[in-house]
Design a protein around this motif. Sequence first.
Motif, short mmCIF file in Angstrom:
data_model
loop_
_atom_site.label_atom_id
_atom_site.label_comp_id
_atom_site.label_asym_id
_atom_site.label_seq_id
_atom_site.Cartn_x
_atom_site.Cartn_y
_atom_site.Cartn_z
N SER B 91 0.83 -1.27 0.01
CA SER B 91 -0.08 0.12 0.07
C SER B 91 0.88 1.41 -0.10
O SER B 91 2.08 1.32 0.17
CB SER B 91 -0.94 -0.09 1.11
N ALA B 92 0.23 2.43 -0.47
CA ALA B 92 1.07 3.53 -0.60
C ALA B 92 -0.10 4.85 -0.77
O ALA B 92 -1.20 4.69 -1.39
CB ALA B 92 1.98 3.53 -1.75
N ASP B 93 0.44 5.82 0.15
CA ASP B 93 -0.62 7.05 -0.15
C ASP B 93 -0.29 7.51 -1.42
O ASP B 93 0.60 7.48 -2.19
CB ASP B 93 -0.23 8.04 0.99
N ASN B 100 4.48 0.63 1.94
CA ASN B 100 4.17 -0.30 3.01
C ASN B 100 4.04 -1.83 2.23
O ASN B 100 3.21 -2.01 1.70
CB ASN B 100 2.87 0.28 3.72
N ILE B 101 4.51 -2.66 3.28
CA ILE B 101 4.36 -3.88 2.86
C ILE B 101 3.94 -4.76 4.16
O ILE B 101 4.79 -4.51 5.15
CB ILE B 101 5.95 -4.60 2.28
N ILE B 102 3.01 -5.54 3.95
CA ILE B 102 2.50 -6.37 5.29
C ILE B 102 2.21 -7.50 4.70
O ILE B 102 1.55 -8.25 3.74
CB ILE B 102 0.95 -5.70 5.70
N GLU B 113 5.03 -5.94 9.44
CA GLU B 113 4.83 -4.76 8.35
C GLU B 113 6.43 -4.11 8.34
O GLU B 113 7.18 -4.09 9.23
CB GLU B 113 4.09 -3.77 9.22
N TYR B 114 6.60 -3.81 7.02
CA TYR B 114 7.86 -3.16 6.69
C TYR B 114 7.42 -1.86 5.81
O TYR B 114 6.27 -1.83 5.28
CB TYR B 114 8.70 -3.94 5.73
#
Lengths: 14, 256
Positions: B91-93, B100-102, B113-114
């Motif tokens: 995910s990214a804004d 974001n990597i979950i 979460e990374y």
Amino acid sequence: TPIQNDLNEFYNII
Amino acid sequence: MLEGKFEEASLLKKIVEAMKDCVSSCNFNCTENGISVQAVDNSRVLLISLLIEKDTFEEYRCDRNITLGVGLGSLSKIIGNGANSDYLTISADDDADKLNIIFEDKVKDKISEYNLKLLDIDADLLDVGPMDTDATITLPSADFAKICKDMKVLSESLQIIVTKDSALFQSVGDIGTGNIVIRPKTDIDHPEESVTISLDKPIDLSFGSKYLSDIIKATSLSQKVTIKLTDQSPGVFEYKLPSGYLRFYLAPKFDE
């Protein structure tokens, strides 16, 4: 020995 | 906002492994239809074109088109931390400077979460467009990988000669020569083992073995590979994803 082409010879840069 | 959830982390792992040795960084272009990448290797001989359609994802949303510049070596390290069977959500804004990597373990109550720092990548795009194809070969991807590996011990070049009823892979080197011929075959019980050759015009093209070695790193993505060849043009090597593809465009070698 055959010569390696590059992709620029075939495709245009957008 | 981009959010894409993979049913299994293994798919993105395989995609990144297939790309990271020829391209160190690239832009992930995210739209409501999915994620696409076009990137060229440093020598500008091999081009990668990736399309991960939204149907590939368990869940997908992308409210506004965004471009994410990703270092593939760094991404590979982070996604290597998750188990193959984990859910993987990226995910990214909209104006993000990080991805974001979950990972979610499907059995244990564990979430990892990374964040991956994003890069500003200014890369040329090449207009590869649709093109006519003189010959199309579809064969098991593992067989193609073995042909490339076996022929590489002989020469820096692999010659592919396609006629109506066969494809000949040939290497001529200092220590000797090698020839592998494959012919069309329909295997009803094991369709993934079938070989098809369709031909409009006979083909005789040579490709650099070192680039083919990079291409076959995509073997685990698909049981089959489709090779599209056109006289005096780059070869296209396509590995299908569940919904989308990873394609390699490889410039041929010509005799002086």
